[in-house]
Write an enzyme that holds these catalytic residues in place. Structure first.
Site, PDB file in Angstrom:
ATOM      1  N   SER A  71       0.825  -1.188   0.000  1.00  0.00           N
ATOM      2  CA  SER A  71       0.000   0.000   0.000  1.00  0.00           C
ATOM      3  C   SER A  71       0.873   1.258   0.000  1.00  0.00           C
ATOM      4  O   SER A  71       1.683   1.458  -0.889  1.00  0.00           O
ATOM      5  CB  SER A  71      -0.970  -0.050   1.184  1.00  0.00           C
ATOM      6  OG  SER A  71      -2.033   0.854   0.999  1.00  0.00           O
ATOM      7  N   ASP A 101      -5.677  -3.618  -2.301  1.00  0.00           N
ATOM      8  CA  ASP A 101      -4.633  -3.212  -1.356  1.00  0.00           C
ATOM      9  C   ASP A 101      -3.890  -4.402  -0.754  1.00  0.00           C
ATOM     10  O   ASP A 101      -4.492  -5.324  -0.208  1.00  0.00           O
ATOM     11  CB  ASP A 101      -5.302  -2.401  -0.241  1.00  0.00           C
ATOM     12  CG  ASP A 101      -4.315  -1.676   0.642  1.00  0.00           C
ATOM     13  OD1 ASP A 101      -3.501  -2.359   1.300  1.00  0.00           O
ATOM     14  OD2 ASP A 101      -4.361  -0.437   0.683  1.00  0.00           O
TER      15      ASP A 101
END
Length: 316
Positions: free
Chosen positions: A39, A153
């Protein structure tokens, strides 16, 4: 010069502290040979691997709240609130396009294959395609379809991706955990930072009349991102959508991170408290970068001292 494999964890705007950690390492004679990130860790790590971290740091440090809002491109799909393409286009403009294989250091971005429920290591191909997949926070940014896989993510399954650097020949593995125990209050806003959103500030891409209601709902959502705005405050026992999402991710990622660090040995961990700032408070970049630098110095002091003692040994 000691070499480092760096593991950069996920955590929204707290990831700007990664910049401070990287700067401290470089200022104190460490050379980063490989990076793995999830991320926001993938974003900061990738930009550093491309040699453009100072360019990015200067740009993000100049952002104000309204600038952050202008980077959010409204999505009309069922999958997410925002497309996530505008921010990636801006980063491509700042950093340039790069293939991961051509970077001067090894780099791995971690994403989640949401259909197969497993992590995916992205270490080939377009740098920003990999970053875009790794930062696709569910419900916030649209997922990415890549090579037949639907990617979101990386922090969902591996917020602390140590495994990709385990076979590196670096002297040290150093991890940066953005979900550490909330041991202190969030750092205060700088006085120069406006606490309230300008009433006339554009929020997202201008919608057509057919999507006015949706745009208004999204506007309300966006204005709730920063608890400093009195209108957006909610009772403590009734968290708003962003706060609930952020705390849920933090809770899940904290547990996974503990397991990852228990499974894979690292030489040092820089702990960044999870209540340092809000998930979307990118306009606080200067403070967050400085915080990362200071914490790296404080928490890696023993490592630096041991290095100094080794250099002073006879024969070295």
């Amino acid at each position: 010069m000691r070499t480092v494999s760096l593991v950069l964890g996920s955590g929204g705007a707290r990831g700007l502290a990664h910049i401070g950690v990287i700067r401290w390492l470089e200022d104190h004679g460490y050379r980063i040979r490989s990076i793995a990130g999830s991320s926001m860790g993938a974003l900061i790590g990738g930009i550093h691997a491309a040699g453009k971290l100072d360019v990015y740091a200067d740009w993000v440090s100049a952002l104000e709240r309204v600038d952050v809002l202008r980077l959010l491109d409204l999505s009309l799909s069922r999958h997410s609130l925002f497309k996530g393409e505008r921010i990636i286009a801006k980063l491509r403009e700042l950093v340039g396009e790069h293939d991961i294989e051509s970077l001067p250091m090894r780099y791995t971005a971690v994403a989640t294959d949401i259909e197969r429920q497993r992590e995916v290591w992205l270490d080939r191909g377009s740098l920003f395609d990999a970053i875009r997949a790794s930062i696709a926070v569910p419900m916030v940014f649209a997922p990415v379809r890549r090579h037949g896989r639907l990617l979101v993510d990386g922090g969902l399954v591996n917020p602390m991706p140590v495994a990709p650097v385990l076979n590196s020949d670096a002297d040290l593995i150093i991890a940066v955990n953005l979900g550490a125990h909330a041991a202190r209050q969030a750092i205060p806003l700088a006085e120069a930072t406006p606490r309230r959103m300008p009433a006339a500030a554009p929020v997202v891409a201008e919608p057509s009349s057919r999507t006015a209601d949706m745009a208004e709902r999204v506007r309300g959502f966006v204005l709730s991102l920063w608890p400093g705005d009195e209108e957006a405050e909610t009772p403590e026992d009734e968290p708003d959508l962003v706060m609930l999402m952020s705390r849920s991710l933090d809770c899940m990622q904290t547990q996974i991170t503990r397991l990852r660090l228990a499974t894979h040995s690292v030489d040092a961990v820089v702990e960044i408290p999870r209540n340092l700032c809000g998930f979307f408070e990118f306009y606080r970049a200067r403070e967050l970068i400085a915080f990362g630098y200071e914490e790296a110095g404080r928490q890696l002091a023993d490592l630096a001292e041991a290095r100094g003692q080794a250099q002073r040994l006879p024969g070295r």
